[in-house]
Design an enzyme around this catalytic site. Structure first.
Site, mmCIF file in Angstrom:
data_model
loop_
_atom_site.group_PDB
_atom_site.id
_atom_site.type_symbol
_atom_site.label_atom_id
_atom_site.label_comp_id
_atom_site.label_asym_id
_atom_site.label_seq_id
_atom_site.Cartn_x
_atom_site.Cartn_y
_atom_site.Cartn_z
ATOM 1 N N GLY A 169 -14.200 -3.041 -0.228
ATOM 2 C CA GLY A 169 -15.524 -2.447 -0.012
ATOM 3 C C GLY A 169 -15.823 -1.333 -0.984
ATOM 4 O O GLY A 169 -16.949 -1.199 -1.478
ATOM 5 N N ARG A 171 0.835 -1.214 0.000
ATOM 6 C CA ARG A 171 0.000 0.000 0.000
ATOM 7 C C ARG A 171 0.866 1.260 0.000
ATOM 8 O O ARG A 171 0.481 2.281 -0.582
ATOM 9 C CB ARG A 171 -0.932 0.007 1.199
ATOM 10 C CG ARG A 171 -2.075 -0.958 0.990
ATOM 11 C CD ARG A 171 -3.038 -0.922 2.123
ATOM 12 N NE ARG A 171 -4.238 -1.666 1.778
ATOM 13 C CZ ARG A 171 -5.109 -2.108 2.652
ATOM 14 N NH1 ARG A 171 -4.935 -1.897 3.935
ATOM 15 N NH2 ARG A 171 -6.165 -2.762 2.257
ATOM 16 N N GLY A 228 -11.287 -8.375 -1.634
ATOM 17 C CA GLY A 228 -10.177 -8.962 -0.882
ATOM 18 C C GLY A 228 -9.935 -10.424 -1.177
ATOM 19 O O GLY A 228 -8.807 -10.837 -1.437
ATOM 20 N N LYS A 273 -21.632 -15.071 1.497
ATOM 21 C CA LYS A 273 -23.012 -14.662 1.768
ATOM 22 C C LYS A 273 -23.720 -13.975 0.611
ATOM 23 O O LYS A 273 -23.167 -13.068 0.000
ATOM 24 C CB LYS A 273 -23.010 -13.690 2.944
ATOM 25 C CG LYS A 273 -22.722 -14.349 4.275
ATOM 26 C CD LYS A 273 -22.580 -13.267 5.292
ATOM 27 C CE LYS A 273 -23.096 -13.643 6.647
ATOM 28 N NZ LYS A 273 -23.077 -12.480 7.530
HETATM 29 P P1 AMP Z 1 -16.749 -13.104 0.952
HETATM 30 O O1 AMP Z 1 -15.916 -12.364 1.964
HETATM 31 O O2 AMP Z 1 -18.219 -13.020 1.169
HETATM 32 O O3 AMP Z 1 -16.322 -12.833 -0.461
HETATM 33 O O4 AMP Z 1 -16.457 -14.634 1.236
HETATM 34 C C1 AMP Z 1 -15.193 -15.201 1.106
HETATM 35 C C2 AMP Z 1 -15.145 -16.431 1.966
HETATM 36 O O5 AMP Z 1 -16.187 -17.296 1.599
HETATM 37 C C3 AMP Z 1 -13.860 -17.187 1.832
HETATM 38 O O6 AMP Z 1 -13.145 -17.119 3.023
HETATM 39 C C4 AMP Z 1 -14.312 -18.600 1.526
HETATM 40 O O7 AMP Z 1 -13.632 -19.571 2.280
HETATM 41 C C5 AMP Z 1 -15.773 -18.585 1.909
HETATM 42 N N1 AMP Z 1 -16.556 -19.568 1.146
HETATM 43 C C6 AMP Z 1 -16.616 -19.706 -0.181
HETATM 44 N N2 AMP Z 1 -17.397 -20.743 -0.524
HETATM 45 C C7 AMP Z 1 -17.861 -21.268 0.613
HETATM 46 C C8 AMP Z 1 -18.704 -22.379 0.927
HETATM 47 N N3 AMP Z 1 -19.224 -23.135 -0.043
HETATM 48 N N4 AMP Z 1 -18.964 -22.630 2.223
HETATM 49 C C9 AMP Z 1 -18.441 -21.857 3.181
HETATM 50 N N5 AMP Z 1 -17.624 -20.815 2.968
HETATM 51 C C10 AMP Z 1 -17.336 -20.525 1.696
#
Ligand code: AMP
Length: 396
Positions: free
Chosen positions: A377, A35, A354, A198
């Site tokens: 973000g 950074r 990220g 999510k």
């Molecule tokens: P996000 O921050 O919402 O982009 O989520 C990223 C995280 O989602 C990563 O740390 C992944 O390990 C997790 N992830 C991706 N696919 C799955 C899954 N099928 N079940 C649980 N966690 C997941």
């Protein structure tokens, strides 16, 4: 959009909002200085014109005022090393000392101010605090894309005190230019890949991309909310039941807008959230009760990669599975390779967020894609169609 290239900074004292929120180890040594390195071209332009720089940043999330752990004094030497300039430090970002050091700053020199977030006023976007900061310099440059979605004093409020004497740094300009390449008249077909844990975090981006993308690929944990919503058995997979109606709405919206929404047909399933769990391949609508989907399966991977490789523009936000564990990295790795192939074949691929950035680095493909965004973000909000306060303030 005016950048530091559009001005001559001779004898200006330039207040530059940078993102020096770097990771430190227990001994306060910087573990990743990218950074700081990213801001160097902006700083060098100002210094070589004969200006001086007054740097403003936050570090971490201090709760109770000044804390040694979050002091920017730990990074002074690295800023000096990377810029090759003399770097002074003010241990309070406002107040008489900061005023005195700023006033005595010579052309070619840098003053680094202490962590802005030692004052609650920073995150509150306090006008009086912003005005005090503004008095330290004669020109305002925002080069902190990572905080551009925050309406903080240093990112969105203080710009109003610099009529005609404000612009973007190179980091900010690059991030916006690359995001715009995707949003404004992308070369087609344009495929957006959205993954991660999510649905709730990604609903707005999917909705906004419906008006822009030709294909939207959904992977990762969020895909199971869609699978359950259309009647599938998803076992113990991640699911946000309350989002199922919205998932159905998105499927309908895709149909009515003629967008090709691709959901994974199969998954790598496991009996445990662990790298050494027992695994199998299952269709997404037939996952056994004691199993959970932790990666996209081979059929989904093949279709997704094929669609990606036929695209001229690709946006990737969020992994296809739990790529941090080797047993569940295959889907994300295959998608990363397909995204890299698009750029190698003359297309444009933007990696945002990220976790997809972490994935592309993990698979050593970062230098084979068109652009890896540094703003998680902020980029997400940009693709949600929101106006970023840090951008708006400079444009006004
Ligand atoms: P996000 O921050 O919402 O982009 O989520 C990223 C995280 O989602 C990563 O740390 C992944 O390990 C997790 N992830 C991706 N696919 C799955 C899954 N099928 N079940 C649980 N966690 C997941």
């Amino acid at each position: 959009m005016q950048t530091v290239n559009d001005f001559n900074f001779k004898d200006e004292k330039v207040l530059v909002r940078v993102d020096f929120n770097v990771p430190l180890d227990a001994d306060f040594a910087i573990t990743d200085d990218s950074r700081i390195a990213a801001a160097v071209p902006t700083l060098k332009k100002i210094l070589s014109d004969g200006g001086s720089c007054i740097l403003m940043s936050h570090l971490g999330r201090p709760k109770e005022g000044p804390t040694n752990k979050y002091s920017l004094k730990h990074i002074v030497d690295r800023v000096a090393l990377l810029t090759g300039a003399k770097v002074l430090f003010a241990d309070d970002c406002i107040g008489q000392d900061a005023i005195n050091i700023a006033a005595s700053l010579n052309p070619g020199e840098i003053l680094l101010l202490e962590n802005l977030r030692f004052y609650k006023e920073e995150e509150k976007g306090d006008l009086a605090f912003a005005e005090k900061l503004s008095k330290l310099g004669t020109f305002y440059v925002n080069d902190a894309f990572g905080t551009a979605h925050r309406a903080h004093a240093s990112t969105a409020v203080m710009a109003q005190f610099f009529n005609g004497k404000k612009c973007f740094g190179f980091v900010m300009a690059n991030e916006i230019a690359n995001a715009r390449k995707v949003l404004d008249q992308p070369a087609r077909p344009f495929t957006a890949i959205v993954g991660g844990a999510k649905v709730s975090d990604k609903l707005l981006i999917i909705e906004n991309l419906m008006g822009i993308a030709d294909n939207i690929i959904i992977g990762g944990g969020m895909a199971y909310t869609f699978a359950k919503a259309i009647g599938g058995n998803i076992g113990k997979s991640l699911c946000e039941d309350e989002r199922m109606p919205l998932a159905l709405q998105l499927i309908e919206m895709a149909k009515s807008k003629g967008v090709n929404l691709l959901l994974p047909e199969d998954s790598v399933v496991a009996d445990n959230f662990a790298n050494d769990a027992h695994t199998a391949i299952a269709l997404n609508n037939e996952i056994a009760d004691n199993y959970m989907g932790l990666d996209i399966g081979p059929k989904a991977s093949a279709l997704f990669c094929d669609t990606i490789r036929q695209s001229k523009t690709v946006l990737w936000n969020g992994p296809m599975g739990v790529f941090e564990m080797s047993s569940f990295e295959a889907g994300t790795k295959a998608v990363a390779q397909a995204v890299a192939d698009v750029a190698q074949n003359g297309g444009f691929s933007l990696i945002g967020g990220g976790d997809s950035a972490a994935a592309i680095h993990k698979f050593n493909l970062a230098n084979q894609v068109s652009y890896v965004s540094t703003g998680g973000g902020a980029l997400l909000e940009y693709f949600e169609g929101k106006e970023l306060p840090g951008v708006k303030a400079v444009l006004n």
